[in-house]
Design a protein around this motif. Structure first.
Motif, PDB file in Angstrom:
ATOM      1  N   THR A 156      33.284  10.135 -18.233  1.00  0.00           N
ATOM      2  CA  THR A 156      34.520  10.915 -18.181  1.00  0.00           C
ATOM      3  C   THR A 156      35.570  10.193 -17.333  1.00  0.00           C
ATOM      4  O   THR A 156      35.252   9.280 -16.559  1.00  0.00           O
ATOM      5  CB  THR A 156      34.279  12.301 -17.578  1.00  0.00           C
ATOM      6  OG1 THR A 156      33.893  12.142 -16.199  1.00  0.00           O
ATOM      7  CG2 THR A 156      33.196  13.052 -18.333  1.00  0.00           C
ATOM      8  N   GLU A 157      36.804  10.641 -17.474  1.00  0.00           N
ATOM      9  CA  GLU A 157      37.896  10.064 -16.695  1.00  0.00           C
ATOM     10  C   GLU A 157      37.601  10.178 -15.196  1.00  0.00           C
ATOM     11  O   GLU A 157      37.835   9.247 -14.426  1.00  0.00           O
ATOM     12  CB  GLU A 157      39.191  10.798 -17.046  1.00  0.00           C
ATOM     13  CG  GLU A 157      40.440  10.210 -16.430  1.00  0.00           C
ATOM     14  CD  GLU A 157      41.678  10.972 -16.865  1.00  0.00           C
ATOM     15  OE1 GLU A 157      42.198  11.757 -16.050  1.00  0.00           O
ATOM     16  OE2 GLU A 157      42.099  10.800 -18.022  1.00  0.00           O
ATOM     17  N   ARG A 158      37.085  11.329 -14.773  1.00  0.00           N
ATOM     18  CA  ARG A 158      36.760  11.539 -13.365  1.00  0.00           C
ATOM     19  C   ARG A 158      35.650  10.598 -12.912  1.00  0.00           C
ATOM     20  O   ARG A 158      35.725  10.004 -11.823  1.00  0.00           O
ATOM     21  CB  ARG A 158      36.349  12.989 -13.130  1.00  0.00           C
ATOM     22  CG  ARG A 158      36.052  13.336 -11.672  1.00  0.00           C
ATOM     23  CD  ARG A 158      35.806  14.836 -11.507  1.00  0.00           C
ATOM     24  NE  ARG A 158      35.580  15.168 -10.112  1.00  0.00           N
ATOM     25  CZ  ARG A 158      34.406  15.066  -9.488  1.00  0.00           C
ATOM     26  NH1 ARG A 158      33.342  14.654 -10.187  1.00  0.00           N
ATOM     27  NH2 ARG A 158      34.266  15.376  -8.216  1.00  0.00           N
ATOM     28  N   GLU A 159      34.619  10.454 -13.747  1.00  0.00           N
ATOM     29  CA  GLU A 159      33.518   9.558 -13.404  1.00  0.00           C
ATOM     30  C   GLU A 159      33.991   8.115 -13.276  1.00  0.00           C
ATOM     31  O   GLU A 159      33.577   7.392 -12.354  1.00  0.00           O
ATOM     32  CB  GLU A 159      32.416   9.658 -14.473  1.00  0.00           C
ATOM     33  CG  GLU A 159      31.648  10.964 -14.448  1.00  0.00           C
ATOM     34  CD  GLU A 159      30.733  11.137 -15.646  1.00  0.00           C
ATOM     35  OE1 GLU A 159      29.779  11.917 -15.555  1.00  0.00           O
ATOM     36  OE2 GLU A 159      30.988  10.489 -16.698  1.00  0.00           O
ATOM     37  N   THR A 166      37.065   7.140 -12.546  1.00  0.00           N
ATOM     38  CA  THR A 166      37.936   7.058 -11.370  1.00  0.00           C
ATOM     39  C   THR A 166      37.111   6.857 -10.102  1.00  0.00           C
ATOM     40  O   THR A 166      37.426   6.002  -9.261  1.00  0.00           O
ATOM     41  CB  THR A 166      38.782   8.338 -11.249  1.00  0.00           C
ATOM     42  OG1 THR A 166      39.620   8.448 -12.392  1.00  0.00           O
ATOM     43  CG2 THR A 166      39.649   8.302 -10.000  1.00  0.00           C
ATOM     44  N   GLY A 195      42.954   4.831  -9.696  1.00  0.00           N
ATOM     45  CA  GLY A 195      43.589   6.096 -10.021  1.00  0.00           C
ATOM     46  C   GLY A 195      43.416   6.477 -11.479  1.00  0.00           C
ATOM     47  O   GLY A 195      43.103   5.643 -12.324  1.00  0.00           O
ATOM     48  N   ARG A 196      43.655   7.760 -11.769  1.00  0.00           N
ATOM     49  CA  ARG A 196      43.495   8.250 -13.140  1.00  0.00           C
ATOM     50  C   ARG A 196      44.489   7.604 -14.092  1.00  0.00           C
ATOM     51  O   ARG A 196      44.182   7.395 -15.272  1.00  0.00           O
ATOM     52  CB  ARG A 196      43.644   9.777 -13.176  1.00  0.00           C
ATOM     53  CG  ARG A 196      42.477  10.499 -12.523  1.00  0.00           C
ATOM     54  CD  ARG A 196      42.419  11.947 -12.947  1.00  0.00           C
ATOM     55  NE  ARG A 196      41.184  12.575 -12.472  1.00  0.00           N
ATOM     56  CZ  ARG A 196      40.748  13.739 -12.888  1.00  0.00           C
ATOM     57  NH1 ARG A 196      41.450  14.426 -13.785  1.00  0.00           N
ATOM     58  NH2 ARG A 196      39.624  14.257 -12.419  1.00  0.00           N
ATOM     59  N   SER A 197      45.684   7.301 -13.617  1.00  0.00           N
ATOM     60  CA  SER A 197      46.688   6.684 -14.491  1.00  0.00           C
ATOM     61  C   SER A 197      46.220   5.318 -14.977  1.00  0.00           C
ATOM     62  O   SER A 197      46.479   4.920 -16.122  1.00  0.00           O
ATOM     63  CB  SER A 197      48.030   6.551 -13.757  1.00  0.00           C
ATOM     64  OG  SER A 197      47.898   5.712 -12.615  1.00  0.00           O
ATOM     65  N   THR A 198      45.507   4.594 -14.122  1.00  0.00           N
ATOM     66  CA  THR A 198      44.984   3.282 -14.503  1.00  0.00           C
ATOM     67  C   THR A 198      43.880   3.428 -15.550  1.00  0.00           C
ATOM     68  O   THR A 198      43.812   2.653 -16.518  1.00  0.00           O
ATOM     69  CB  THR A 198      44.439   2.538 -13.274  1.00  0.00           C
ATOM     70  OG1 THR A 198      45.463   2.457 -12.284  1.00  0.00           O
ATOM     71  CG2 THR A 198      43.987   1.134 -13.640  1.00  0.00           C
ATOM     72  N   ILE A 199      43.017   4.418 -15.348  1.00  0.00           N
ATOM     73  CA  ILE A 199      41.958   4.680 -16.322  1.00  0.00           C
ATOM     74  C   ILE A 199      42.575   5.031 -17.668  1.00  0.00           C
ATOM     75  O   ILE A 199      42.154   4.522 -18.721  1.00  0.00           O
ATOM     76  CB  ILE A 199      41.050   5.830 -15.845  1.00  0.00           C
ATOM     77  CG1 ILE A 199      40.335   5.455 -14.547  1.00  0.00           C
ATOM     78  CG2 ILE A 199      40.042   6.200 -16.939  1.00  0.00           C
ATOM     79  CD1 ILE A 199      39.394   4.284 -14.662  1.00  0.00           C
ATOM     80  N   ARG A 200      43.590   5.894 -17.655  1.00  0.00           N
ATOM     81  CA  ARG A 200      44.227   6.310 -18.901  1.00  0.00           C
ATOM     82  C   ARG A 200      44.892   5.136 -19.608  1.00  0.00           C
ATOM     83  O   ARG A 200      44.848   5.033 -20.830  1.00  0.00           O
ATOM     84  CB  ARG A 200      45.256   7.404 -18.613  1.00  0.00           C
ATOM     85  CG  ARG A 200      44.617   8.726 -18.210  1.00  0.00           C
ATOM     86  CD  ARG A 200      45.640   9.706 -17.681  1.00  0.00           C
ATOM     87  NE  ARG A 200      44.991  10.925 -17.200  1.00  0.00           N
ATOM     88  CZ  ARG A 200      45.579  11.831 -16.439  1.00  0.00           C
ATOM     89  NH1 ARG A 200      46.836  11.657 -16.063  1.00  0.00           N
ATOM     90  NH2 ARG A 200      44.922  12.907 -16.051  1.00  0.00           N
ATOM     91  N   THR A 216      35.712  10.830 -24.723  1.00  0.00           N
ATOM     92  CA  THR A 216      36.107   9.580 -25.382  1.00  0.00           C
ATOM     93  C   THR A 216      34.865   8.903 -25.930  1.00  0.00           C
ATOM     94  O   THR A 216      33.886   8.703 -25.204  1.00  0.00           O
ATOM     95  CB  THR A 216      36.828   8.649 -24.389  1.00  0.00           C
ATOM     96  OG1 THR A 216      37.967   9.326 -23.845  1.00  0.00           O
ATOM     97  CG2 THR A 216      37.285   7.376 -25.081  1.00  0.00           C
TER      98      THR A 216
END
Length: 237
Positions: free
Chosen positions: A41-44, A46, A52-57, A77
């Motif tokens: 997941t995005e949180r995992e 991060t 940061g989440r923006s970088t993951i996205r 995803t």
């Protein structure tokens, strides 16, 4: 269960998005993830990578643009095809402001690739490939006769030919080109009769591939694309 050696580790300061992209590709390879597997997941991501989440996205969007992953709302995803740090990505970009011009430009490139794909498929197709291509052709013809148009079924037919080349680059390149105009191909120029004249040549293209005749497959492919080009020019006036 994923491999314990596939742990994600925090990244040092640098180009974060590029590092995340490389780290994800390496993780997918080491964890032996395949098509259909869900990514962390995005949180995992991060927490594991220390970004940061923006970088993951940004990294996930990069993979989406390459057709490598698919984001499913409320689910996560998912990987569409296995990759590794050594995978070569060839993203295609189009400026679709002048749709007619870009369609004709991509058609110039597609003509060479698709003609070659038909020839290679005629040489390499297996009995299983022929069954798959014929199933897609029969469905395309059924829908075409019932509705007068068969965009998705037409695409499925051509993708089955690219599969029969047993060279994944044919499918990836041509799918990206056509995928860039996904909404256009649903109902080109709001004309259900777009490229309708090419309908009979899909059957003759299949016949050429089934006969193992590369030159005939090339000729039938070029007939289809010639009609597509004519209709783009005529219907975009």
């Amino acid at each position: 269960m994923t491999n314990a050696r596939a742990a994600l580790l925090p990244l040092p300061p640098a180009d974060r998005a590029a590092q995340v992209t490389a780290a994800l590709a390496d993780y997918i390879d080491r964890a032996n993830l395949g098509a259909g597997d869900r990514l962390p997941t995005e949180r995992e991501l991060t927490i594991a990578l220390g970004v940061g989440r923006s970088t993951i996205r940004e990294s996930i969007r990069h993979f989406q643009a390459l057709g490598v992953v698919e984001a499913r709302k409320g689910s996560g995803t998912y990987l569409l095809r296995p990759i590794s740090g050594a995978t070569v990505h060839m993203p295609l970009s189009f400026e679709t402001g002048r749709l007619r011009d870009v369609l004709l430009q991509t058609l110039e490139v597609r003509r060479g690739i698709e003609a070659e794909a038909g020839m290679v498929a005629a040489r390499r197709r297996t009995a299983e490939d022929l069954v798959n291509i014929k199933q897609k052709l029969d469905e395309m013809e059924r829908v075409q006769i019932a509705k007068g148009t068969s965009g998705p079924e037409d695409l499925a037919f051509h993708l089955s030919i690219y599969d029969a080349t047993h060279n994944p680059l044919f499918k990836q390149l041509l799918e990206q080109m056509r995928g860039a105009f996904e909404h256009f191909w649903e109902k080109p120029f709001d004309r259900p009769d777009f490229a309708r004249r090419s309908f009979p040549f899909h059957r003759t293209l299949f016949n050429a591939i089934a006969a193992g005749d590369p030159e005939a497959a090339r000729e039938e492919t070029l007939k289809i694309l010639a009609i597509v080009e004519e209709d783009i020019k005529e219907m975009s006036k």
